[in-house]
Structure formats: structure tokens, C-alpha cells
Design a protein around this motif. Structure first.
Motif, PDB file in Angstrom:
ATOM      1  N   SER A 170      50.800  69.811  66.015  1.00 55.20           N
ATOM      2  CA  SER A 170      49.499  69.229  66.383  1.00 55.20           C
ATOM      3  C   SER A 170      49.452  67.802  65.874  1.00 55.20           C
ATOM      4  O   SER A 170      50.331  67.362  65.115  1.00 55.20           O
ATOM      5  N   ASP A 171      48.385  67.085  66.288  1.00 53.96           N
ATOM      6  CA  ASP A 171      48.196  65.698  65.879  1.00 53.96           C
ATOM      7  C   ASP A 171      49.435  64.859  66.217  1.00 53.96           C
ATOM      8  O   ASP A 171      49.850  64.825  67.355  1.00 53.96           O
ATOM      9  N   GLU A 172      50.009  64.212  65.203  1.00 48.79           N
ATOM     10  CA  GLU A 172      51.115  63.290  65.454  1.00 48.79           C
ATOM     11  C   GLU A 172      52.354  63.994  66.005  1.00 48.79           C
ATOM     12  O   GLU A 172      53.264  63.369  66.548  1.00 48.79           O
ATOM     13  N   PHE A 173      52.437  65.325  65.837  1.00 45.42           N
ATOM     14  CA  PHE A 173      53.630  66.054  66.272  1.00 45.42           C
ATOM     15  C   PHE A 173      53.391  66.808  67.592  1.00 45.42           C
ATOM     16  O   PHE A 173      54.201  67.613  67.990  1.00 45.42           O
ATOM     17  N   ASP A 174      52.264  66.527  68.225  1.00 48.67           N
ATOM     18  CA  ASP A 174      51.997  67.147  69.534  1.00 48.67           C
ATOM     19  C   ASP A 174      52.469  66.172  70.610  1.00 48.67           C
ATOM     20  O   ASP A 174      51.741  65.272  71.020  1.00 48.67           O
ATOM     21  N   ASP A 175      53.717  66.345  71.068  1.00 48.59           N
ATOM     22  CA  ASP A 175      54.296  65.374  72.002  1.00 48.59           C
ATOM     23  C   ASP A 175      55.300  66.101  72.889  1.00 48.59           C
ATOM     24  O   ASP A 175      56.497  66.165  72.592  1.00 48.59           O
ATOM     25  N   PRO A 176      54.829  66.702  74.022  1.00 50.82           N
ATOM     26  CA  PRO A 176      55.714  67.456  74.923  1.00 50.82           C
ATOM     27  C   PRO A 176      56.915  66.647  75.426  1.00 50.82           C
ATOM     28  O   PRO A 176      58.008  67.187  75.589  1.00 50.82           O
ATOM     29  N   GLN A 177      56.686  65.377  75.698  1.00 54.64           N
ATOM     30  CA  GLN A 177      57.779  64.562  76.232  1.00 54.64           C
ATOM     31  C   GLN A 177      58.922  64.457  75.220  1.00 54.64           C
ATOM     32  O   GLN A 177      60.090  64.591  75.560  1.00 54.64           O
ATOM     33  N   ARG A 178      58.562  64.207  73.950  1.00 54.91           N
ATOM     34  CA  ARG A 178      59.594  64.128  72.912  1.00 54.91           C
ATOM     35  C   ARG A 178      60.241  65.492  72.699  1.00 54.91           C
ATOM     36  O   ARG A 178      61.435  65.592  72.439  1.00 54.91           O
ATOM     37  N   ALA A 179      59.394  66.549  72.801  1.00 54.67           N
ATOM     38  CA  ALA A 179      59.927  67.896  72.646  1.00 54.67           C
ATOM     39  C   ALA A 179      61.005  68.157  73.681  1.00 54.67           C
ATOM     40  O   ALA A 179      62.109  68.634  73.373  1.00 54.67           O
ATOM     41  N   LYS A 180      60.655  67.831  74.964  1.00 52.05           N
ATOM     42  CA  LYS A 180      61.629  68.058  76.043  1.00 52.05           C
ATOM     43  C   LYS A 180      62.894  67.221  75.825  1.00 52.05           C
ATOM     44  O   LYS A 180      64.032  67.676  76.054  1.00 52.05           O
ATOM     45  N   THR A 181      62.761  65.982  75.351  1.00 54.46           N
ATOM     46  CA  THR A 181      63.916  65.113  75.107  1.00 54.46           C
ATOM     47  C   THR A 181      64.859  65.734  74.076  1.00 54.46           C
ATOM     48  O   THR A 181      66.088  65.756  74.244  1.00 54.46           O
ATOM     49  N   TYR A 182      64.255  66.226  72.966  1.00 52.96           N
ATOM     50  CA  TYR A 182      65.093  66.839  71.922  1.00 52.96           C
ATOM     51  C   TYR A 182      65.728  68.144  72.417  1.00 52.96           C
ATOM     52  O   TYR A 182      66.893  68.434  72.127  1.00 52.96           O
ATOM     53  N   TYR A 183      64.956  68.958  73.173  1.00 52.95           N
ATOM     54  CA  TYR A 183      65.518  70.187  73.726  1.00 52.95           C
ATOM     55  C   TYR A 183      66.751  69.883  74.586  1.00 52.95           C
ATOM     56  O   TYR A 183      67.792  70.533  74.479  1.00 52.95           O
ATOM     57  N   GLU A 184      66.586  68.870  75.453  1.00 56.26           N
ATOM     58  CA  GLU A 184      67.672  68.569  76.374  1.00 56.26           C
ATOM     59  C   GLU A 184      68.902  68.018  75.627  1.00 56.26           C
ATOM     60  O   GLU A 184      70.029  68.297  75.991  1.00 56.26           O
ATOM     61  N   GLN A 185      68.634  67.271  74.543  1.00 58.97           N
ATOM     62  CA  GLN A 185      69.765  66.767  73.757  1.00 58.97           C
ATOM     63  C   GLN A 185      70.504  67.924  73.090  1.00 58.97           C
ATOM     64  O   GLN A 185      71.735  67.953  73.053  1.00 58.97           O
ATOM     65  N   SER A 186      69.753  68.894  72.566  1.00 59.83           N
ATOM     66  CA  SER A 186      70.393  70.059  71.941  1.00 59.83           C
ATOM     67  C   SER A 186      71.194  70.836  72.976  1.00 59.83           C
ATOM     68  O   SER A 186      72.272  71.370  72.677  1.00 59.83           O
ATOM     69  N   ALA A 187      70.672  70.875  74.230  1.00 59.47           N
ATOM     70  CA  ALA A 187      71.403  71.550  75.310  1.00 59.47           C
ATOM     71  C   ALA A 187      72.720  70.832  75.604  1.00 59.47           C
ATOM     72  O   ALA A 187      73.763  71.462  75.790  1.00 59.47           O
ATOM     73  N   HIS A 188      72.667  69.495  75.665  1.00 61.19           N
ATOM     74  CA  HIS A 188      73.883  68.721  75.905  1.00 61.19           C
ATOM     75  C   HIS A 188      74.914  68.938  74.792  1.00 61.19           C
ATOM     76  O   HIS A 188      76.125  68.858  75.039  1.00 61.19           O
ATOM     77  N   TRP A 189      74.439  69.203  73.568  1.00 64.19           N
ATOM     78  CA  TRP A 189      75.350  69.433  72.439  1.00 64.19           C
ATOM     79  C   TRP A 189      75.791  70.898  72.335  1.00 64.19           C
ATOM     80  O   TRP A 189      76.460  71.277  71.389  1.00 64.19           O
ATOM     81  N   GLY A 190      75.367  71.718  73.319  1.00 61.15           N
ATOM     82  CA  GLY A 190      75.891  73.074  73.388  1.00 61.15           C
ATOM     83  C   GLY A 190      74.979  74.172  72.882  1.00 61.15           C
ATOM     84  O   GLY A 190      75.400  75.336  72.801  1.00 61.15           O
TER      85      GLY A 190
END
Length: 895
Positions: free
Chosen positions: A827-847
């Protein structure tokens, strides 16, 4: 888990020596024999070009350092002799032959095997080349002496090679005996001419065992010796090949078979000198006093002529009378023999005479009581030498040698210490008995015998023979021996003060004790002084260091080992500290050529890592192999690691295993750890968890923290049975103390979750932070997880993201997924779906499979991005390929 080693500090070499067999204390011991400079010294003008070449090859072999060439060659020659006939000339056999010829290019032995293989392979050209070489080498050896008298004995490397030379000459060897002359010892070979059937005696001098140790004698004695030889040679038992039979009779007496000897020697009317002596010994062995006394006159005559064998058996007869005056006469007789013939040869003959009795200690013990202490060291040396020369002697002879050593120990503590080692190691057919052996050494140490105090200290230092390692106890015994001016003990006290082994570190005292040891002739201490001044920052003085090394190198009393060690030290200093790579490599190469295994090892490391020069793996492998030939186990461990990871070589777990075995057998803690891991997982070997555990334990006791951590893993995972968290945590803590940063994370778990320890969350968090400071991804992920979940600590997205970001920078897929969760669920400063999706996709690229699923859902639901069914299906398929059943379900729903 896996370990390659880099120990570039040569001062870590700890030279400690056990007193068994070879003394490093200041006891008076027999002079070490001098090696011949040449085996052949023929007139070059009389030789062909090919003969000159092979004469140089033969001489070069004998000039080579004994540890660098002769010892490895001897091992290879033994392997060749024992090679199964059904496997002759296979690839391994041929490689072994080539290796032997690399070490000794003039080896008739190796060429014999090579010629046999060439014949089997019908390689006529190669066979002719080999035969020509063998003929040339044999001819040169024969020309070094005519082989007909002891003084012109053919010089060969060993009896086996002598046999090959004589076979080339057409002579078959029937029997061999050892003959002692005034200035040397030779093999006497009884031969039969293959063509004429003629029996004759020829002589071969084995210069590896017997050296030109000439003792000046007065002319009167020399004449008596010649007379004795005349008597021996003109009066023989009237049987063909009598010398060979007499040699067998002597062997029968040593093996307690006197009846056979008496039966065959008592019939002839006239006996030769040696036969007379042996018959008298047979009667003495039987306890037949009448028969013995019939030989007394002959023994006295032969003794007067200088025939020492006769003096020796007469002396034992005197001892057996139990008359103090005759006992003294026997001792005086030995002293006269020793004065005339030399202590070494006289002692050898008297020793053989004692061994021809049933219970030699019964006469040996009172005899020793009449001798001055100056004779004890030579008796001890000859007892050991007898066992060494005659090799596979029978249990009876081993038992007699043990009896004599024990009897000598009643008067000479050094022999008592030797006997303790026979018990500890189960040698000479004695049953291994650690308790009795240790008790005996302890008694000697407590009585004040400095050599025993030194060895007792070494046991505590290394944790040997059931004694638990205890540096403080080791130092105590070293100090007691050093107080008696034992130079080896002074050396070890100096090491203890330098490395804080059982005592507080004190470089001043370290230098002081090393200086005292050096002044007593222990020149390795001079090398260690060089180490002190080149490695210790508080007293760093490269000039003084170089001076210490150079003084040892140039001193006439320095042994080859001391010269090679200091040459290595000077080379290391020159290369690494003075930054003169060319000169440094030159010095270390010289040290390696002198037999310093550490020099080859260091050169291997330098070329392996490109430390100051261009990286050169082939050169590193060559240097490692040279070090391995000299017994350097760490080089074997490093070479195994190169093959395991495929660094500069074709990756081969099979070859890695072979080198790890060599390293483990040689005592390398790294080798033991890595070999244990192969056993643990069944890599190129049958899986054996218990054997792996034993090797890990040995490696851990050798200071290897990888092994301590691996032991912890075995107990934690339950690979040894039921999981034992306490044992696991014990080993993890030991690994941490030894310097393992990876083990800090494991110990943190022990306290954080109370596994194997009483739960202590502050201590666990402290350790987890320490591990994170060392960039442990596991620690960073665990800290990110517990702060995200609020597990054992209050929930904090801020702290969680802090640790996840550090792991993310180390390209951790789990950290990227964790950050995605924070920005998706926070919540608050950590409520950011776009950043969430970016990190998810990076973790996917790393396997990360979880990251793939989260990314697919984001594209399905338009979370932090536009909906994209095609991309969603792509990531779901990747997750499915990784085994995610949930992905299959979602894909079915999309159809």
C-alpha cells in the motif's frame, strides 16, 4: 561445497619431522653415504658418437636429484614388474613405459618391456631401435668394469637390471649374495653360461645403496684381509655352485632351520672359511656345544686372518658363557673388528651373526652393556638398514630384528622410541598397538628424552594415533625439548609463536627460536626467518629476508632440501614482492629442479590464475604434474578441480576423481573434501555416504571449512539417516570459525528458528545481517522474505524491499519476484502495479516459474499493463515447460 585452492604464502609450509627412523635432533648418527658423481667415466675418444650420447644419459640419471627422478622412477619400475601379463601392451601399460623412460632414458628395464610390446605388435623397425639402445647401454655398463672381480664390478642400478645386463651377455643368474669389501659392498652373482654351461661368479655394484665410502687401513690389515679371501676361495664345499648354497644355508639359519644346515655341511672332510663359520653357527643354533667346540680352532685361525664372520660367532660363544671376563673379551673382539674393518661393516657382519640365532636378544642385551654409547647409533642404523636392504624378509627375521631393537632400547632411548613406532604403525610384522606405542613415547617424554618430547608434541599438534589435537599441549612438549637444545623443537616453537599455535603470537620470540635452531645447523630455520621478514608487515624487511635465504643457499653445510626450500622462498619474494617476474620464475624453476614441490605448485598457481603474467592453463597443468610427481597433494587437488570445471581442459569428472583420490591419499584437505563430494553424490564412483562423511571429517580436521559446512549439510538434510540439527549447527559454527562466510547463513537459521540451538532471534538476525554483508543471496532473500511476511520480525515492506533490491542487483530471480509481490500487494508508496509487473517479468526472464505465472496473470488481467492474451499464453507455456501444473489449467481455460 566445491573447492579450488590458492595458498600463495610459502611460509604456511610447516616443516615438522617425526623422530622415527631418521633423526632431526642433534643425536650423533652415522654419516650419510655420499652418492657417486658418475656411474661411467670412459675415455670419450674411444667411444662412438652414439656411445657418448648414452653415457651422458646414464650419468645424467645418476646426477639427478633423488626425490625428483629416482624415487618416482623406482615406483614406476615396480608397477611395470607387477603389471598383469594379460594386460601387457595395452594403452595404460604403454603410457607407463613411456613415463618411466621420460624419467630415466637409459632404463634397460623399461626398454625390455617396450621391446616386448614392439615384438607383439610386429613393429620390426621399433624393435631394432630398442635392441640397439639396449645393447649400447649394456655394453657401456659392462665396460665400466669387467665384472669378474669385486674391484671391477659392473655398476648397475639394482639387481634386476644386473640380471638384464648379464642376460644380454648370455649369463643366467642362479643366486645372489652380498659381499662386503674394505671400501664398498657389491652383489656377488652366481651365473651359468647359456651356451657353454660354464659356472662362474661375477660382481655388480649397486650404487644406489652402496657408495664409495673409503676408510684408510694399515697395510698389515689389508694383507690379512687378502689372506682371508684366499682361504675362502680355495677351500669350498665340493659341490657345484657352493657360494650360492652357502648363501642359502645362512638364510636357513636366520629362519631357524639349523638342522638342515648341519646335516648338509657336516659331511665334507674339508670346509672353506665361510662354510666353517656357517656350520659353527648351525651347531650354536642347535645348542650343540660339542659340535661347536670342534670348530673352535678353525674359527680362531680364521679370526686371526681377519675373517670377521669367524670373530663374530666366536664372540657370541664367549657371550653365552655368562662369564663377565669372556663377555668383556667378546666386546673387545668387536671393537678390534670395528677398528680394522670400520664400524659400519663390522656391525653389519656381527648383526647377521646375531640373526642366525634362535633368540638373539639373549646374547645381544648383555653384549650391548659392554659397548660404549658411541656404538649404539650404528647398531640402530644397521638394524633398520638390514630390514630395508633385504626387503620382504620373513616374519621370523622381522621378529628377531624387533627383539634386537627392543634390547638396544634398554641402553639407548632412541631405539626404544623406534620400537614405539613399530607398534604404532604395525611394521616389521608387529601387531598394531596404538595404546602401547603412545604409552611408551609418553614415558620417554616424561623421563626427559628430548626426541620423544618432540614427537609427543607433534602428536598433539596433528591429532595423531588417537590423541586429540591440542595446540597448547603440543607447545608444552616442544618447549621442553627446545630447552634441551633440540633444534627441531626450537624450529616448531618458532612456528608456534609465529602462528599463535597454543601460545600467544610473538614474532620476536619466533625469530629468536628460529635463529637458535639455525645456529645449531637446522638450516630450514634460516628459510623460515626469511619468511618472517618477507611476510609479516610489522617487521617487514625484504633485504633481511633475501639475505637469510641467500645465506642458507650458499652455505656448504646446507642440504639439498634446505637449498631448494630457500631458493623457492627467494623466488617467491622476488616474484611477488619485488615484482621481478622473470627472475622470480627462474629461481622457482631452479627450486623445482632441485626437488622443491612447492615451487612447481606455486608456478602452477601463477600460470593458472595469470598472476602477474599471461594466463596459461597448459603450463599450469605441466607444473601441477611436476609437483604431483614430487608428492604435492595440493597440486593434485587443483588439477582435479581444473578437470571438474573444464577450465582450460576438456571437462572430465573421471579425471577429476583420479586426481582428487591422489590428493586425498596425500593428505590434502581440499582433495579429501572434493573426493568426499564425489562419493556423496556418486559422481564417477559408487555412492558411499559413510565414506564421504569420514573424508569430510578428515578434511575438516585439516582446517578445511568447506568440509565442515558439508558435514553440517549431511546432518541437516538427514542424508546420514534422521536429521540431526544440533550436529549440523555444531559443524556450521566450526565452518564459520574457520572462515566460511557461506556458513554464517546456516548458523543464522540455527538461532533464528531454534533448529539445533535454543531460539535466539536477535542473534539470528545479527548473523543473517553479517551474511548479507558478504553478499549472500540466500541471506538477502531470507531477510526480504521475513520482513515481507512479518515472520519472527515485525512486517516492513521498506526493509523487505531494501534486502530484495540488493539481491536483485545480483540478478536473483527470487528477489525480482519478491519485489513484484511487494509492489503488487503493498500500500501507499509500494502500491504500484506497473512496477510489480516489471519485476515479475524480469524474474520470469531469469527463469523463475512463479514469475512466469505472475507475468501471465498480469497480461491476462491487464495488471500494470495492457491485456495481451498472446503474451499470457507464451509465459504460461514457459511455466508449463518448467513443470507448473497450474499453467496447464489456465491454458485449457483460454482455449
Amino acid at each position: 561445497m566445491w573447492q579450488g585452492i590458492r595458498t600463495s604464502t610459502f611460509a604456511l609450509l610447516t616443516i615438522v619431522t617425526l623422530s622415527a627412523c631418521v633423526s632431526t635432533t642433534q643425536q650423533t648418527e652415522p654419516e650419510q653415504p655420499r652418492r657417486f658423481d658418475k656411474i661411467l667415466d670412459l675415455n670419450v675418444s674411444e667411444l662412438s658418437k652414439e656411445q657418448v650420447y648414452w653415457m651422458k644419459q646414464i650419468n645424467d640419471y645418476y646426477l639427478a636429484d633423488v626425490d625428483r627422478v629416482i624415487a618416482p622412477y623406482a615406483k614406476l619400475a615396480e608397477q611395470l614388474h607387477q603389471w598383469p601379463k594379460e594386460q601387457f601392451c595395452n594403452t595404460q601399460h604403454m603410457q607407463l613405459i613411456e613415463h618411466a623412460l621420460t624419467l630415466n632414458n637409459s632404463s634397460i628395464e623399461a626398454y625390455t618391456f617396450q621391446a616386448h610390446c614392439a615384438q607383439l605388435q610386429q613393429n620390426t623397425e621399433l624393435l631394432l631401435q630398442i635392441q640397439q639402445r639396449m645393447e649400447t647401454i649394456s655394453e657401456l655398463l659392462l665396460r665400466s668394469g669387467d665384472g669378474q672381480t669385486p674391484l671391477t664390478a659392473i655398476k648397475t642400478r639394482n639387481v634386476y637390471e644386473a640380471q638384464l645386463v648379464f642376460q644380454w651377455l648370455g649369463l643366467n643368474i642362479l643366486d645372489v649374495e652380498l659381499v662386503r669389501l674394505i671400501d664398498r659392498a657389491v652383489y656377488k652373482l652366481h651365473t651359468l653360461d647359456g651356451e657353454t654351461g660354464e659356472y662362474r661368479v661375477v660382481y655388480a655394484q649397486n650404487i644406489d645403496y652402496f657408495t664409495d665410502k673409503i676408510t684408510s687401513k694399515d697395510s698389515n690389515y689389508v694383507e690379512k684381509f687378502r689372506l682371508a679371501n684366499t682361504s675362502l676361495n680355495t677351500k669350498l664345499v665340493k659341490t657345484a655352485g657352493a657360494p650360492g648354497f652357502l648363501w642359502q644355508f645362512a638364510t636357513r639359519l636366520r629362519n631357524d632351520l639349523p638342522d638342515l644346515v648341519v646335516e648338509q655341511l657336516s659331511e665334507p672332510e674339508e670346509l672353506g672359511a665361510l662354510a666353517t663359520v656357517i656350520l659353527a653357527q648351525g651347531y650354536f643354533h642347535q645348542g650343540n656345544q660339542l659340535g661347536f667346540e670342534q670348530q673352535i680352532d678353525s674359527l680362531l685361525t680364521l679370526s686371526e686372518l681377519g675373517f670377521v664372520e669367524a670373530s663374530a660367532i666366536h664372540g657370541q660363544y664367549l657371550i653365552s658363557s655368562a662369564d663377565p671376563l669372556e663377555l668383556q673379551d667378546a666386546a673387545n673382539l668387536f671393537k678390534v673388528n670395528a677398528q680394522n674393518l670400520g664400524q659400519s661393516e663390522a656391525t653389519q657382519i656381527w648383526l647377521e651373526t646375531f640373526l642366525r640365532q634362535a633368540n638373539p636378544d639373549q646374547t645381544f642385551l648383555p653384549f650391548m652393556s659392554q659397548l660404549d654409547q658411541q656404538f649404539y647409533p650404528i647398531w640402530r642404523e644397521k638394524i633398520y638398514r638390514y630390514n630395508q636392504i633385504y626387503g620382504l624378509v620373513t616374519p621370523i627375521i622381522n621378529g628377531k630384528l624387533t627383539q634386537l631393537l627392543v634390547a638396544l632400547g634398554k641402553h639407548y632411548p632412541r631405539a626404544q622410541l623406534d620400537y614405539a613406532y613399530l607398534l604404532l604403525e604395525g611394521r616389521w610384522n608387529n601387531q598394531q598397538d596404538n595404546i602401547s606405542g603412545i604409552n611408551l613415547i609418553q614415558q620417554l617424554a616424561q623421563s626427559g628424552y628430548d626426541a620423544a618430547q618432540l614427537d609427543y608434541g607433534l602428536f598433539y599438534s596433528a591429532g595423531r594415533y588417537g590423541i586429540k589435537a591440542d595446540p597448547e599441549a603440543a607447545f608444552k612438549w616442544y618447549q621442553l625439548a627446545a630447552d634441551q637444545s633440540n633444534s627441531s623443537a626450537m624450529y616448531n616453537v618458532g612456528l608456534a609463536y609465529r602462528y599463535a599455535r597454543g601460545v600467544k603470537k610473538d614474532l620476536s620470540l619466533s625469530a629468536e627460536y628460529m635463529q637458535q635452531a639455525w645456529e645449531q645447523g637446522f638450516n630450514l630455520a634460516g628459510c623460515r626467518i626469511g619468511d618472517l621478514y618477507s611476510e609479516e608487515a610489522s617487521i617487514l624487511d625484504l633485504g633481511l629476508a633475501a639475505k637469510a635465504y641467500e645465506q642458507v643457499i650458499s652455505h656448504t653445510s646446507s642440504s639439498p632440501k634446505e637449498i631448494s626450500n630457500c631458493t623457492y622462498g627467494l623466488g617467491y619474494l622476488t616474484y611477488h614482492l619485488l615484482h621481478q617476474p622473470v627472475q622470480g620464475i627462474e629461481l622457482m624453476t631452479k627450486a623445482g629442479d632441485l626437488g622443491e614441490a612447492e615451487a612447481w605448485f606455486e608456478l602452477g598457481l601463477i600460470h593458472n590464475e595469470g598472476d602477474g603474467i599471461d594466463k596459461n592453463i597448459p603450463a599450469a597443468i605441466d607444473y601441477y604434474q611436476r609437483a604431483i610427481e614430487l608428492g604435492n597433494a595440493r597440486a593434485a587437488a587443483n588439477l582435479g578441480y581444473l578437470y571438474e570445471i573444464g577450465n582450460g581442459v576438456t571437462k572430465s569428472n573421471k579425471r577429476a576423481l583420479a586426481y582428487y583420490r591422489i590428493a586425498a591419499d596425500g593428505g590434502s584437505a581440499t582433495g579429501r573434501n572434493n573426493y568426499a563430494t564425489f562419493l556423496r553424490y556418486g559422481t564417477e564412483v559408487n555412492q558411499d555416504i559413510e565414506a564421504a562423511k569420514a573424508l569430510y571429517l578428515q578434511a575438516y580436521q585439516g582446517g578445511n571449512y568447506y568440509a565442515a559446512k558439508n558435514l553440517g549439510d549431511l546432518y541437516y538434510s538427514g542424508e546420514l539417516g534422521e536429521a540431526d540439527f544440533k550436529q549440523a549447527c555444531d559443524y556450521y559454527e566450526q565452518a564459520m570459525k574457520l572462515g566460511s562466510t557461506a556458513a554464517i547463513f546456516d548458523v543464522s537459521f540455527c538461532y533464528l528458528y531454534g533448529e539445533g540451538r535454543e531460539q535466539d532471534i536477535p542473534r539470528g538476525l545479527e548473523l543473517l545481517d553479517q551474511s548479507a554483508e558478504h553478499n549472500s543471496i540466500n541471506a538477502l532473500l531470507e531477510l526480504g522474505r521475513i520482513y515481507f511476511m512479518g515472520e519472527v520480525v515485525p512486517m516492513s515492506y521498506q526493509k523487505s524491499s531494501h534486502y530484495y533490491l540488493q539481491a536483485f542487483q545480483l540478478q536473483s530471480a527470487k528477489a525480482a519476484y519478491g519485489l513484484g509481490q511487494i509492489y503488487a500487494l503493498g500500500s501507499d508508496e509500494f502500491d504500484d502495479p506497473q512496477r510489480a509487473k516489471t519485476y515479475y517479468e524480469q524474474s520470469a526472464h531469469w527463469g523463475s516459474t512463479e514469475g512466469m505465472l505472475a507475468t501471465a496473470r498480469a497480461y491476462l488481467n491487464g495488471f500494470g499493463t495492457k491485456k495481451d492474451i498472446k503474451l499470457a499464453k507464451l509465459w504460461l507455456q514457459k511455466a508449463l515447460d518448467n513443470g507448473a501444473e497450474e499453467a496447464q489449467k489456465l491454458l485449457l481455460e483460454l482455449k
